[in-house]
Design a protein around this motif. Structure first.
Motif, PDB file in Angstrom:
ATOM      1  N   VAL A 276      70.935  21.637  11.661  1.00 30.58           N
ATOM      2  CA  VAL A 276      71.687  20.601  12.366  1.00 30.58           C
ATOM      3  C   VAL A 276      71.408  19.212  11.778  1.00 30.58           C
ATOM      4  N   GLN A 277      70.258  19.026  11.160  1.00 36.06           N
ATOM      5  CA  GLN A 277      69.899  17.738  10.557  1.00 36.06           C
ATOM      6  C   GLN A 277      70.377  17.598   9.110  1.00 36.06           C
TER       7      GLN A 277
ATOM      8  N   ALA B  61      84.287  38.119  12.409  1.00 29.06           N
ATOM      9  CA  ALA B  61      83.826  37.409  13.608  1.00 29.06           C
ATOM     10  C   ALA B  61      82.304  37.435  13.707  1.00 29.06           C
ATOM     11  N   THR B  62      81.687  38.550  13.338  1.00 26.98           N
ATOM     12  CA  THR B  62      80.230  38.657  13.380  1.00 26.98           C
ATOM     13  C   THR B  62      79.596  37.717  12.369  1.00 26.98           C
ATOM     14  N   VAL B  63      80.158  37.672  11.160  1.00 31.17           N
ATOM     15  CA  VAL B  63      79.636  36.769  10.127  1.00 31.17           C
ATOM     16  C   VAL B  63      79.816  35.323  10.571  1.00 31.17           C
ATOM     17  N   ARG B  64      80.980  34.998  11.116  1.00 30.83           N
ATOM     18  CA  ARG B  64      81.226  33.617  11.571  1.00 30.83           C
ATOM     19  C   ARG B  64      80.311  33.256  12.743  1.00 30.83           C
ATOM     20  N   ALA B  65      80.063  34.205  13.630  1.00 27.41           N
ATOM     21  CA  ALA B  65      79.147  33.950  14.748  1.00 27.41           C
ATOM     22  C   ALA B  65      77.737  33.694  14.226  1.00 27.41           C
ATOM     23  N   GLN B  66      77.324  34.475  13.229  1.00 31.78           N
ATOM     24  CA  GLN B  66      76.004  34.261  12.624  1.00 31.78           C
ATOM     25  C   GLN B  66      75.956  32.904  11.942  1.00 31.78           C
ATOM     26  N   LEU B  67      77.018  32.545  11.231  1.00 33.83           N
ATOM     27  CA  LEU B  67      77.096  31.245  10.585  1.00 33.83           C
ATOM     28  C   LEU B  67      76.964  30.130  11.622  1.00 33.83           C
ATOM     29  N   ALA B  68      77.660  30.272  12.749  1.00 31.20           N
ATOM     30  CA  ALA B  68      77.584  29.259  13.808  1.00 31.20           C
ATOM     31  C   ALA B  68      76.157  29.129  14.337  1.00 31.20           C
ATOM     32  N   CYS B  69      75.466  30.245  14.513  1.00 32.63           N
ATOM     33  CA  CYS B  69      74.071  30.203  14.968  1.00 32.63           C
ATOM     34  C   CYS B  69      73.196  29.456  13.966  1.00 32.63           C
ATOM     35  N   ILE B  70      73.400  29.750  12.692  1.00 29.54           N
ATOM     36  CA  ILE B  70      72.601  29.088  11.649  1.00 29.54           C
ATOM     37  C   ILE B  70      72.878  27.588  11.656  1.00 29.54           C
ATOM     38  N   LEU B  71      74.157  27.212  11.682  1.00 32.47           N
ATOM     39  CA  LEU B  71      74.520  25.795  11.617  1.00 32.47           C
ATOM     40  C   LEU B  71      74.090  25.014  12.852  1.00 32.47           C
ATOM     41  N   GLN B  72      73.948  25.696  14.005  1.00 35.32           N
ATOM     42  CA  GLN B  72      73.503  25.045  15.232  1.00 35.32           C
ATOM     43  C   GLN B  72      71.986  25.012  15.353  1.00 35.32           C
ATOM     44  N   SER B  73      71.290  25.661  14.441  1.00 35.31           N
ATOM     45  CA  SER B  73      69.831  25.714  14.514  1.00 35.31           C
ATOM     46  C   SER B  73      69.232  24.348  14.204  1.00 35.31           C
ATOM     47  N   SER B  74      68.012  24.143  14.646  1.00 36.04           N
ATOM     48  CA  SER B  74      67.332  22.871  14.390  1.00 36.04           C
ATOM     49  C   SER B  74      67.101  22.657  12.896  1.00 36.04           C
ATOM     50  N   ILE B  75      67.035  23.727  12.137  1.00 40.07           N
ATOM     51  CA  ILE B  75      66.802  23.632  10.693  1.00 40.07           C
ATOM     52  C   ILE B  75      68.023  23.080   9.973  1.00 40.07           C
TER      53      ILE B  75
END
Length: 195
Positions: free
Chosen positions: A51-52, A35-49
């Motif tokens: 998301v595009q 869950a921690t790894v997936r939460a970190q992954l979600a943060c990365i994928l939602q980042s402005s870097i």
């Protein structure tokens, strides 16, 4: 955008194994929950870097999920080419370098993310050169490794990350010292008022 703490439920830890550059497993095992790894992954994928960049996001999501579900056993250039980049058999990685090229871009984007938006994230997800298996590291464990390591050969990225951690520690210690001095001064003033 959700924070890592909002995305992180409490689940039992998993083992995240890493590979060295020469392919031998190092068996550096950490207890980081899925869950921690997936939460970190979600943060990365939602980042402005990220998301595009749909393709790099898809690449990162695929290799992280594959590692969590299969210990990274089936992460091969050929599989990534077919599953992520929609290459059709007979796909020949030696003739089509899309996966290698995108892996280089992904490493760069992850570095950019952790140098900016993810600077204070508790979990680091990265790829070593020559590998498609992501590495999951706790920033706390990286601080411990920095003092305990006996390996004298580090990559530039590792050295830069260690320097950043030292700078963050110094900044945190400076804030703590200022806070303690302020509290000490406040206690002195309070004592003067009482007497």
């Amino acid at each position: 955008m959700k924070t890592l703490k909002e995305l992180q439920p409490t689940l039992p830890p998993i083992d995240a194994r890493s590979n060295s550059l020469d392919g031998r497993e190092r068996q550096k095992v950490e207890s980081i929950s899925e869950a921690t790894v997936r939460a970190q992954l979600a943060c990365i994928l939602q980042s402005s870097i990220f998301v595009q960049s749909a393709r790099l996001s898809r690449f990162l999501h695929f290799i992280v999920e594959n590692t969590l579900n299969n210990s990274g056993d089936s992460i091969k250039e050929y599989v990534i080419g077919i599953e992520v980049y929609d290459r059709k058999p007979p796909y020949h990685p030696s003739q089509d370098s899309i996966v290698r090229t995108e892996a280089r871009r992904l490493r760069g984007k992850l570095k950019e993310y952790y140098d900016s938006e993810g600077k204070r994230d508790p979990i680091l997800i990265y790829l070593r050169t020559g590998s498609y298996v992501p590495i999951f590291r706790s920033n706390d464990l990286l601080v411990i490794e920095k003092y305990a390591t006996t390996d004298s050969e580090f990559s530039d990225a590792t050295l830069q990350h260690k320097i950043q951690l030292l700078e963050q520690e110094q900044e945190s210690l400076s804030r703590l010292i200022v806070e303690l001095l302020w509290k000490n001064q406040s206690l002195r003033e309070l004592n003067k008022l009482e007497h």
